[in-house]
Design a protein around this motif. Structure first.
Motif, mmCIF file in Angstrom:
data_model
loop_
_atom_site.group_PDB
_atom_site.id
_atom_site.type_symbol
_atom_site.label_atom_id
_atom_site.label_comp_id
_atom_site.label_asym_id
_atom_site.label_seq_id
_atom_site.Cartn_x
_atom_site.Cartn_y
_atom_site.Cartn_z
ATOM 1 N N ARG A 199 0.847 -1.190 0.000
ATOM 2 C CA ARG A 199 0.000 0.000 0.000
ATOM 3 C C ARG A 199 0.886 1.245 0.000
ATOM 4 O O ARG A 199 1.855 1.325 0.742
ATOM 5 C CB ARG A 199 -0.899 -0.007 1.237
ATOM 6 C CG ARG A 199 -1.873 1.127 1.197
ATOM 7 C CD ARG A 199 -3.082 0.902 2.083
ATOM 8 N NE ARG A 199 -2.819 0.977 3.502
ATOM 9 C CZ ARG A 199 -2.991 -0.021 4.356
ATOM 10 N NH1 ARG A 199 -3.402 -1.204 3.939
ATOM 11 N NH2 ARG A 199 -2.754 0.146 5.629
ATOM 12 N N ASP B 32 0.748 4.860 0.743
ATOM 13 C CA ASP B 32 -0.061 5.917 1.351
ATOM 14 C C ASP B 32 0.337 7.308 0.862
ATOM 15 O O ASP B 32 -0.327 8.287 1.172
ATOM 16 C CB ASP B 32 0.038 5.818 2.883
ATOM 17 C CG ASP B 32 -0.684 4.584 3.404
ATOM 18 O OD1 ASP B 32 -1.718 4.218 2.821
ATOM 19 O OD2 ASP B 32 -0.206 3.975 4.382
ATOM 20 N N SER B 33 1.430 7.361 0.086
ATOM 21 C CA SER B 33 1.858 8.669 -0.425
ATOM 22 C C SER B 33 0.951 9.155 -1.550
ATOM 23 O O SER B 33 1.018 10.325 -1.940
ATOM 24 C CB SER B 33 3.288 8.567 -0.961
ATOM 25 O OG SER B 33 3.301 7.901 -2.214
ATOM 26 N N HIS C 272 -9.251 1.009 -0.377
ATOM 27 C CA HIS C 272 -8.449 2.069 0.246
ATOM 28 C C HIS C 272 -8.447 3.369 -0.536
ATOM 29 O O HIS C 272 -8.102 4.398 0.012
ATOM 30 C CB HIS C 272 -6.978 1.624 0.383
ATOM 31 C CG HIS C 272 -6.758 0.612 1.433
ATOM 32 N ND1 HIS C 272 -6.869 -0.731 1.206
ATOM 33 C CD2 HIS C 272 -6.426 0.729 2.752
ATOM 34 C CE1 HIS C 272 -6.604 -1.401 2.322
ATOM 35 N NE2 HIS C 272 -6.340 -0.544 3.265
ATOM 36 N N HIS C 273 -8.767 3.316 -1.811
ATOM 37 C CA HIS C 273 -8.605 4.507 -2.643
ATOM 38 C C HIS C 273 -9.917 4.838 -3.339
ATOM 39 O O HIS C 273 -10.037 4.693 -4.560
ATOM 40 C CB HIS C 273 -7.497 4.272 -3.685
ATOM 41 C CG HIS C 273 -6.150 4.076 -3.082
ATOM 42 N ND1 HIS C 273 -5.427 5.099 -2.516
ATOM 43 C CD2 HIS C 273 -5.378 2.967 -2.933
ATOM 44 C CE1 HIS C 273 -4.274 4.639 -2.060
ATOM 45 N NE2 HIS C 273 -4.222 3.337 -2.282
ATOM 46 N N THR D 62 -2.784 -2.642 -2.391
ATOM 47 C CA THR D 62 -2.981 -2.273 -0.987
ATOM 48 C C THR D 62 -2.489 -3.315 0.002
ATOM 49 O O THR D 62 -3.066 -3.485 1.075
ATOM 50 C CB THR D 62 -4.489 -2.030 -0.736
ATOM 51 O OG1 THR D 62 -5.194 -3.265 -0.896
ATOM 52 C CG2 THR D 62 -5.065 -0.980 -1.654
#
Lengths: 358, 358, 358, 358
Positions: free
Chosen positions: C167, C169-170, C215-216, C247
Motif C-alpha cells: 500500500r 499511502d503517499s 483504500h482509494h 494495498t
C-alpha cells in the motif's frame, strides 16, 4: 473390545502431565481403562476426588501409592511423579507384579536406575518401559523410516539436536531444578536418546560442554545453567551435539538434524504451531508451539497405545528399558563436563573413565 | 567518474576466485579499474594473455608478482592466491606502498600474520584489509542491524554457525588441504568471525572439538577430517559452536543463528538457490546453492566497492586487519583440540595457555 | 572492451525507475555507455545537470527528447517515461534509426501499440524491445528451464499469478492512475505475459473479472479499483487467473504458480526480503521486499545486458515486440470485463468479439 | 461419564469415511457410544458383522437404514453415505426424533436440501448439523480468532481458497462423479463455506468459472471437468476465488488466504505431511499429505465431539444447517457458469436471477 478386557491402569502423579496422561488414557487409548489415580499432594488429590469426569469414569483417587497398587484388578501403572521417586515407585510396582510405564528418567542416580532394570529382568513377564516419548512421534518415526528403511541419507554419522524451552517466568522449572539432575539430564535426555537411535546405538568415547546463566542466576547455587551446548564423540567416528535452553523467547523449539554420507534429515528445524501465517506490516510470521505438549501430544497417545498393546498382547515394549541407562550415562557425563570444564571420557564399553587422558 | 580517477588495481591469483574478482571489479565496481593480473601458473597466465575481454579492457598479464607491483600507476592489489603466499605478497605490496585487499586468512602461521598487521600499522596511510566476505552480505548486515541497532533479541550470548560444503568428488579441495591449516582454519574461519561480530568481540576462554572422516580417508595423513564440530566458550558467559563439513549431498549449506536474551536471529537456516519450488510425486522441493559463490556473490561485490571507496576516500577499511589474527587464534585452537582431544584454554587476554587446567 | 565499442545509449525519463536504469547501465552493463539522459520535468533535468556522478561519466542532460535523439553517436534509447508517450517516443527513435528498449506497455491504445510494431518491422536492422523485466528474472528463467527443458511438470495448463503492491499511502500511484489503463493493464501485464510464456503462447477465448475499492475511493472516478481478480480462459483448455492489489500491508507480493499434468512450479509463493528470520515473542517472522525493485533488480540488469548484447551482436531481441500486443489485448479484455461485469470473448485468432455469446 | 449417559449413535455408510467416523467415535469421542452401523453394500455389512472390534464394542450392523433408526435407545445418526441419499436419510431420522450429523452437502438439489432445513426447524429440540469439517480445524479456528477477535487484518474482503486433490489413478472418484453435482459442488463446497465464514456471510452477486479436462476425458459425458477456477463477487465489494483440481501430482493441497485492509492470513499455503525435510542431491524436500484425511483428521474429531456436546448439553450446533443451503447456491452457480460460459447473477437476497444482465 468388551469392557473387561481393557487394561486396568493407575496413574501416579497428578501434576500437569499426570492429568494429561489420564486424559490420553480415557480419550485416546481404547484398550486402557483408568481405574485409579494417586497423588501425595493434598490439593491434587482433593481435586481428583471432586472431579466430575473422574467420578463418571469411576476413577478412584488414592493419596498412598501402595494403596493404589492394591486397587482391585490393577494391572499397570503410569508413573508421572518427580524424578526422585521414579525408581522406588517402579520397584514397588514390579514387586507387586504390576506393569510399569515410567516417565524418563528412571533416576538421576545410575545405580538406582540399574536396580530398576535388574528388577524388571527378574520378572520377564512384566512390561517395564521408560517413557521416551519422542520415539513415538510421527516425524521421528518417519525419520527412522527414511534412514533405516529407505536408506535415504546413506550412513548416518552426525546428529544435532536441540531442546529449547520457552522462558518460564513463573519460576516453575526452577522449583524442580534441584531434583532434575541438571540441564543435560533434564533437557538433553531426549536428544541423547535420539542420537543413540539414529546413529545405531553407538558407544560414547568423550564429551565436553559449556554453559551460561542468562536469566536464572538462582541456578548458580544448584551448579546449573540455563543455556548449554555439548558435544559427544562416539567410538567409530560418530558425533552428536546438543543445545539446551530454558529461556527461548519464541516458544518450544525442538529440532533434530541427522547427517549421513548421502544426505540429511531435518526434523522441525522451523517449528510451527499450526498451518497459519500472518502477513502484516511486520512481514510474514507464524507462531511456535509454547511447550512440548503441543509438539508431542500425539506422541504420548501413540506411546500409551503401544505400551498398552505390549501388555495386552504380551509383546516387547517398544523402547528397551536399558536405553534409559545408556542415555543417563551420557547425560551425566555432559553435566560433569559442564561443571568441571574437563573432557569426560568413556572406554570402549561406554563406561566413564577418569578424566585424565586415556 | 572520469576514467583517471578510478582506482588502478591488480589481481594476483587467477584461479576460480581470482577470475571472479576480476569480473567483479570490471562489471560491478565502477570506481575501480583493473590494470593488471598475475599468476605463476603457466596455463592461467596464458589464458589471461589470450583473453579477449582482458585485452579490450587493457589488462596486462604478469607471471611475476613483483613485476605487477611495478605496473605503472598501480594503486592496489587484490590477493587471491593460495594461503601460503598471502602474507609475503601482502608484505611486498605494503613495502611498495600499494593498498591491499587480501583473501582470508593472512596466514595460518600466527607470527607471520602478525607481521602483516605490524607492517600495515607502520604505514597508516595504506589500506590493508583481510577479505571476510560475509561481513558484506546483505543478510548478515541486516542481522547486525537487528541485533545492534534495533536490539531485537536483547543481549546476544550464543552463536551457532555452519560452513558445510557440497561434496567435491573432483578432489579439488583435497589437493589444497595440506596448505589450508585444517578444517577449522579453512572452513570455520568465517563462522568464528561472525561469532566475534555478533557477540561483541568476546575473548575466548576454552574450546573443544571432535571430527570424523567419512569420505576422504586420504585426509588422515594430513591430520585432518572432513566433518567436525567445535565449541568455543568465551569469557563473560558467551558461547559459539560450529559445524564444518566438506561432504554435504545437497549443496552449500551455511547458516548462522544468534540467540539473545529476548530472541533469536536465524540466517539462511533453510538455504534456497532461488524462489522456485517444484511440487511433484516426491513432494515439494527447492534446490540449494551449489557453492559459496552463489550465496555470497553480492557480498564480494559490496566488499570490492567498500574497499575501493575506503582507498579513494581515505576512510577506514570496513573490517579491521586485526580481526584476522583473533579469528585465527580461535581457529587454530579448535584445530588443536580436534587433533589432541584435549581442551584448549585461553587467558583473559585471549592468549592460548598450556592445555593443563588453568 | 575498448571504450569506443560500447553501445552509446540515452535514457529518457528520470523518475525513480529512469535513474535506476542509468545506474544499471553505468555499473552493471559493461558493454553500454550512457551518453545522455532526458526529462521534461524541470527539477529532474536540473538534478541531472548538477549530478556529480553524471558529470564524471560525461552524461549530457537534455530537456528535449528530439535533441537527445540527435546526440552525437547515440545508438540506442531506454524509454522510461509515463505510458502515454511510450509509443510516440519509440516511433521517433525508430524514425531516427536508433535502437529502442521501451518500458512496458508500448501503449494502452492497441492501434498505437501496433503502429510501433509496424514501424519496427519496417526497419528490421533496428532492435526494438518492450521491457517485460520478469522474463529476465533468474527464478522465472529456472521455471522455464524446469517446464520446457526438464519437462518437470508434464504439460502446463494452469497459471496463477499475482501482482500485489505494498500500500502506497503517499498517493504516488493514484497520481499516475489516470494514464495507466486500469489495474489489469498496469499491474497484471507481467502476469499475463508470464501466463503466455509458460502456457506456450495460447490464444485467449474468454475472460471475466471482479474488483473492489478498499483504500482509494478516489479511483472510482477513474472507473478503476484497487484490488481485482480475473480469469482468462484460452482456446485449447488452458486457463490463467490473476490477483492484482494496490494495498498489501506486508510488502510487494508477486507470485506465480504453473500447474501441469505431472506437477507444479511455484515461484515466490512465500516472498522473502533476504535470508533472515527473527524469532521472538511474536513467533518467527521474515520481512518481505517493499517493492518490485528489490525483487527484480537483477532482472533489470540482465535485461539491460541482453538488450545491449542483441544490438552489439546483431542478434534477436530476447522478447519479441509483438508479445506486448498480445498481452495488452488480454489486459484490456480483463479491464473491460471488470467495468462491464460481462464476459469478454475472443475468436480463435485472439481478436475480441462482441460481448454477446459467440 | 457413566456409560449410560453417553450418546447412543449409529453410523450409516461404511465406505472409507464411514469406517473412519466409527473409529473417531469409538476412540476419540468419549461422550459418544457407537451402537449401530448400517450399509446397503453387502460386502460392507458382511465386513462389519465379522469385525472383531465392532463385536467387542457391541456395535450392531444393519443392512436396512430404517431398522437401524429403530435400534433400541438410538439417539443420533452420522450420515456418511453418498450425496444422493443424504436428504432422505436425514428426513427419516428427523421424523423418528433422532439427532443428525450429515456429511455435506445435504443435497445437490436445492429444494430437497431446503426440505431438510424445514423439517429440522419443525423439531427445534433436534440437533441437525451438516458436516463442514473445516470449520473444526485448528488452523481455521486460529484464523477466525486472528480475524474476528484479534482483528489482525482489518476488514477482510478477499478470499482465495483451493481444494486440490491428489490424482486418483484408481478411478475411485470418477465412479462417484455422476452423483456429486460437479467439481464446484463436490470440491469447492468447503472453500465456499470458508469464504462465507471469513467474509462475514456476504450475499453473492455474480460468479463465473472456467474449467479444463486434463486427465479424465470420461468426465466430459458428465459435463464435468477435472480442473476449474471460479470467481464469486459478493454484494458489498467482497470477492472469493477458487481453484479445484482432481489431478495434483504432489498430494492433497488445500490452502486458503484471506486478505483484509491491514493484512492477510495464509492457511496451509505450503502443505506439509509432517515436520520432516530431506536434504539430498535433489535439494531439500518435504512430503505433502496424500489426502484430506491426513490434513483434517483432528477436525473430524473436534466435529464429532462438538456435535455430541451440543446434543448432550442441548446447546446450539456449531454450524447452522442453513449454511449448507447458502453454500450450495453458490456452488451450483459456479457449476452453471462453468457449463454455460455465462455469468451467473444473484439478487440482493442471494437468489439466482436469469443469466441475462440485471
Amino acid at each position: 473390545m468388551t469392557m473387561d478386557r481393557r487394561l486396568k491402569i493407575g496413574v501416579v502423579g497428578l501434576g500437569r502431565m499426570g492429568k494429561r496422561h489420564v486424559h490420553t488414557l480415557l480419550y485416546r487409548t481404547p484398550r486402557a481403562q483408568v481405574v485409579a489415580v494417586c497423588s501425595t499432594t493434598p490439593h491434587e488429590i482433593a481435586w481428583a476426588k471432586e472431579n466430575e469426569e473422574y467420578k463418571e469414569f469411576g476413577i478412584e483417587a488414592y493419596s498412598e501409592y501402595n494403596e493404589m497398587l492394591s486397587h482391585p484388578g490393577l494391572q499397570a501403572v503410569w508413573i508421572s511423579t518427580s524424578t526422585d521417586v521414579h525408581a522406588s515407585q517402579s520397584l514397588a510396582a514390579i514387586e507387586k507384579g504390576v506393569h510399569v510405564l515410567c516417565e524418563k528418567p528412571l533416576s538421576t542416580d545410575l545405580e538406582e536406575a540399574q536396580s530398576v532394570v535388574d528388577a524388571a529382568k527378574s520378572k520377564p513377564s512384566l512390561k517395564v518401559m521408560a517413557g521416551f516419548s519422542r520415539r513415538f512421534d510421527a516425524s521421528y518415526r518417519d525419520t527412522s523410516d527414511k534412514i533405516f528403511t529407505q536408506q535415504a541419507i546413506g550412513s548416518p554419522f552426525m546428529v544435532r539436536s536441540n531442546t529449547c524451552d520457552l522462558r518460564d517466568d513463573s519460576g516453575f522449572f526452577v522449583k524442580y531444578a534441584s531434583r532434575n539432575g541438571g540441564i543435560f539430564v533434564d533437557c538433553a535426555i531426549h536428544d541423547i536418546d535420539l542420537s543413540l537411535w539414529f546413529l545405531g546405538n553407538p558407544i560414547p568415547k568423550a564429551c565436553w560442554a559449556a554453559g551460561t546463566l542468562q536469566h536464572h542466576p538462582e541456578l548458580k547455587d544448584l551448579s546449573d545453567v540455563d543455556n548449554a551446548v555439548g558435544i559427544v564423540e562416539f567410538w567409530g567416528g560418530k558425533i552428536a551435539y546438543f543445545y539446551c535452553s530454558r529461556t527461548q523467547a519464541h516458544g518450544h523449539d525442538v529440532c533434530t538434524e541427522i547427517t549421513g554420507t548421502d544426505g540429511k534429515v531435518m526434523v522441525n528445524v522451523v517449528p510451527r504451531k499450526n498451518n497459519v501465517v500472518l502477513a502484516d506490516k511486520l512481514g510474514m510470521r507464524h507462531e511456535v508451539q509454547p511447550e512440548y505438549w503441543e509438539r508431542f501430544e500425539d506422541a504420548f497417545v501413540r506411546e500409551a497405545n503401544e505400551f498398552v498393546d505390549a501388555v495386552v498382547n504380551d509383546g516387547p515394549v517398544p523402547v528397551a528399558l536399558e536405553t534409559g541407562i545408556k542415555v543417563m550415562k551420557i547425560g551425566r557425563g555432559l553435566q560433569q563436563a559442564l561443571l568441571t570444564g574437563e573432557v569426560v571420557r568413556f572406554d570402549e564399553r561406554g563406561e566413564q573413565v577418569q578424566a585424565s587422558r586415556l
